[in-house]
Enzyme design. Structure first.
Site, short mmCIF file in Angstrom:
data_model
loop_
_atom_site.label_atom_id
_atom_site.label_comp_id
_atom_site.label_asym_id
_atom_site.label_seq_id
_atom_site.Cartn_x
_atom_site.Cartn_y
_atom_site.Cartn_z
N LYS A 1 0.79 -1.24 0.00
CA LYS A 1 0.00 0.00 0.00
C LYS A 1 0.82 1.28 0.00
CE LYS A 1 -3.36 -0.77 -0.67
NZ LYS A 1 -3.68 -1.34 -2.03
N THR A 2 2.08 1.18 -0.35
CA THR A 2 2.90 2.39 -0.35
C THR A 2 3.12 2.93 -1.76
OG1 THR A 2 4.86 0.98 -0.42
CG2 THR A 2 4.17 1.77 1.75
N GLY A 3 2.56 2.23 -2.75
CA GLY A 3 2.76 2.66 -4.14
C GLY A 3 3.62 1.67 -4.90
N THR A 4 3.68 0.43 -4.42
CA THR A 4 4.57 -0.55 -5.05
C THR A 4 4.13 -0.90 -6.48
OG1 THR A 4 3.34 -2.37 -4.02
CG2 THR A 4 5.30 -1.60 -2.87
N THR A 5 2.83 -0.90 -6.73
CA THR A 5 2.37 -1.23 -8.09
C THR A 5 2.69 -0.08 -9.04
OG1 THR A 5 0.53 -2.32 -7.00
CG2 THR A 5 0.39 -2.12 -9.39
N LYS B 1 -6.03 0.61 -7.41
CA LYS B 1 -4.91 1.44 -6.94
C LYS B 1 -5.34 2.89 -7.03
CE LYS B 1 -2.68 -2.20 -6.49
NZ LYS B 1 -2.30 -2.76 -5.20
N GLY B 2 -5.27 3.59 -5.89
CA GLY B 2 -5.83 4.92 -5.82
C GLY B 2 -7.33 4.77 -5.67
N ARG B 3 -7.72 3.94 -4.71
CA ARG B 3 -9.15 3.67 -4.48
C ARG B 3 -9.87 4.90 -3.97
NH1 ARG B 3 -7.45 -1.49 -2.28
NH2 ARG B 3 -8.20 -3.10 -3.69
N LYS B 4 -11.17 4.92 -4.24
CA LYS B 4 -11.97 6.02 -3.67
C LYS B 4 -12.58 5.50 -2.37
CE LYS B 4 -12.01 8.56 -7.70
NZ LYS B 4 -10.59 8.67 -7.99
P1 A3P Z 1 -4.86 3.79 -2.24
O1 A3P Z 1 -5.58 2.90 -3.23
O2 A3P Z 1 -5.19 3.47 -0.82
O3 A3P Z 1 -4.98 5.25 -2.56
P2 A3P Z 1 0.34 -0.67 -3.59
O4 A3P Z 1 0.46 -0.75 -5.06
O5 A3P Z 1 1.66 -0.81 -2.89
O6 A3P Z 1 -0.73 -1.57 -3.07
O7 A3P Z 1 -0.09 0.81 -3.23
C1 A3P Z 1 -1.34 1.34 -3.59
C2 A3P Z 1 -1.28 2.84 -3.38
O8 A3P Z 1 -0.42 3.42 -4.35
C3 A3P Z 1 -2.61 3.52 -3.58
O9 A3P Z 1 -3.28 3.47 -2.36
C4 A3P Z 1 -2.19 4.94 -4.04
O10 A3P Z 1 -2.36 5.90 -3.02
C5 A3P Z 1 -0.68 4.82 -4.31
N1 A3P Z 1 -0.22 5.39 -5.58
C6 A3P Z 1 0.94 6.08 -5.73
N2 A3P Z 1 1.08 6.51 -6.98
C7 A3P Z 1 0.00 6.08 -7.67
C8 A3P Z 1 -0.44 6.24 -9.04
N3 A3P Z 1 0.30 6.91 -9.94
N4 A3P Z 1 -1.64 5.69 -9.41
C9 A3P Z 1 -2.37 5.01 -8.48
N5 A3P Z 1 -2.02 4.82 -7.19
C10 A3P Z 1 -0.84 5.36 -6.78
#
Ligand code: A3P
Length: 319
Positions: free
Chosen positions: A57-61, A268-271
């Site tokens: 959840k830190t932005g790994t994807t 990713k970037g959930r609402k």
């Molecule tokens: P949220 O969905 O809670 O906002 P991971 O991939 O490690 O699971 O991390 C997911 C988080 O990556 C998302 O958490 C989001 O805040 C963050 N993030 C950072 N950069 C992003 C991007 N360019 N697009 C989507 N999410 C991003």
């Protein structure tokens, strides 16, 4: 001299040496005796040159996708079992052996210029992963991303809810983070998985007992989110990838040649609603993570690394 059929002999062996039931794989090409019995058809080049270890959840994807935009950076193929991630060093997959692991990677077309890598976000807080990774790929670079651990905990909780984790659906975030020792075991287990990865200094120290500091790269997740181009520049000079802020998504996305943007998927970037400021989530988490954050700042100092802005803000609250 007596012997036994192979399986019985193996049982006997592990009776005598039970500690060897847990293997520690090394690169077969690093030791002549191993190399000599390693099949000619196999190579040792199908191993990652760097790992993105998380935490979740830190932005790994986002980092993963930005990295593979580069033509020389190649990831493993997805694992259908573990949500795409291989999760080799942290779990029982490790016991499937290095052939199993190598099969996830292509044979690089140019060993010196191609960079194979793997991202498994659960490696970060794993007890076993650092030792196992250092044994197999001691030269690998280790990349970790840090955001405010309180935000991470909340994002993780929302992630579990959207995966329909029953405990996460049943209990509020506040109940999860404040659960006491007498709380139901499912709640305690969820709490642990939610909060423990945020003990950043503890986990990083563990990685640093097995890897030299020079191989560790710490990325500020907040910066990755608001200014990915600069971060990608710092990571192995990953250049020539272009971003555009997508106001609908609320995040930076890849800019494609035809001028369109390619953003990360819905998960990713959930609402979801921001952490409720009426309830004392922030106060609770800020005090929960205080000592861990102080330790992290000392560690970063020692490593000569800049403090991420979220950490500076948190430390100001301590004073
Ligand atoms: P949220 O969905 O809670 O906002 P991971 O991939 O490690 O699971 O991390 C997911 C988080 O990556 C998302 O958490 C989001 O805040 C963050 N993030 C950072 N950069 C992003 C991007 N360019 N697009 C989507 N999410 C991003």
């Amino acid at each position: 001299l007596q012997t036994l059929p192979p399986v019985q002999l193996a049982h006997k062996y592990f009776e005598l040496f039970p500690e060897q039931k847990d293997p520690l794989w090394q690169n077969p090409c690093d030791d002549k005796r191993h190399r000599d019995i390693w099949s000619r058809e196999k190579t040792c080049d199908r191993l990652p040159k760097f790992l993105v270890i998380g935490p979740q959840k830190t932005g790994t994807t986002a980092l993963y996708l930005f990295l593979i935009m580069h033509p020389s950076i190649i990831s493993n193929s997805p694992s259908p079992k573990t949500f795409e991630e291989v999760q080799f060093f942290n779990r029982n997959n490790y016991h499937r052996g290095i052939d199993w692991y190598m099969d996830f990677f292509p044979v690089p077309s140019n060993v010196s210029t191609d960079f194979l890598f793997e991202k498994s976000a659960n490696y970060f807080h794993s007890e076993e992963a650092p030792k196992r990774a250092a044994s197999l790929i001691p030269k690998a670079k280790i990349i970790t991303i840090l955001i405010d651990p309180s935000d991470r905990a909340y994002s993780w909780y929302q992630h579990q809810r959207s995966h329909e984790d029953l405990a996460a659906l049943k209990f509020s975030f506040y109940q999860v983070i404040t659960a006491g020792p007498r709380a139901p075991s499912e709640l305690r287990a969820l709490q642990k998985r939610c909060l423990v990865p945020g003990w950043y200094a503890t986990h990083i120290e563990r990685w640093l007992t097995y890897f030299p500091t020079s191989q560790l790269l710490i990325i500020d997740g907040q910066q990755l989110r608001i200014d990915p181009a600069t971060v990608m520049d710092e990571v192995q000079n990953v250049q020539n990838i272009h971003f555009r802020f997508d106001s609908h998504k609320g995040f930076w996305c890849q800019l494609l040649e035809e001028g369109k943007t390619k953003c990360l998927g819905k998960s990713k970037g959930r609402k979801y609603p921001p952490m409720d400021s009426e309830v004392n989530h922030w106060l609770f988490l800020s005090s929960y993570y205080r000592d861990h954050n102080v330790e992290l700042s000392k560690l970063l100092h020692k490593l000569g690394q800049p403090l991420p802005s979220w950490l500076r803000q948190e430390l100001q609250k301590v004073r």
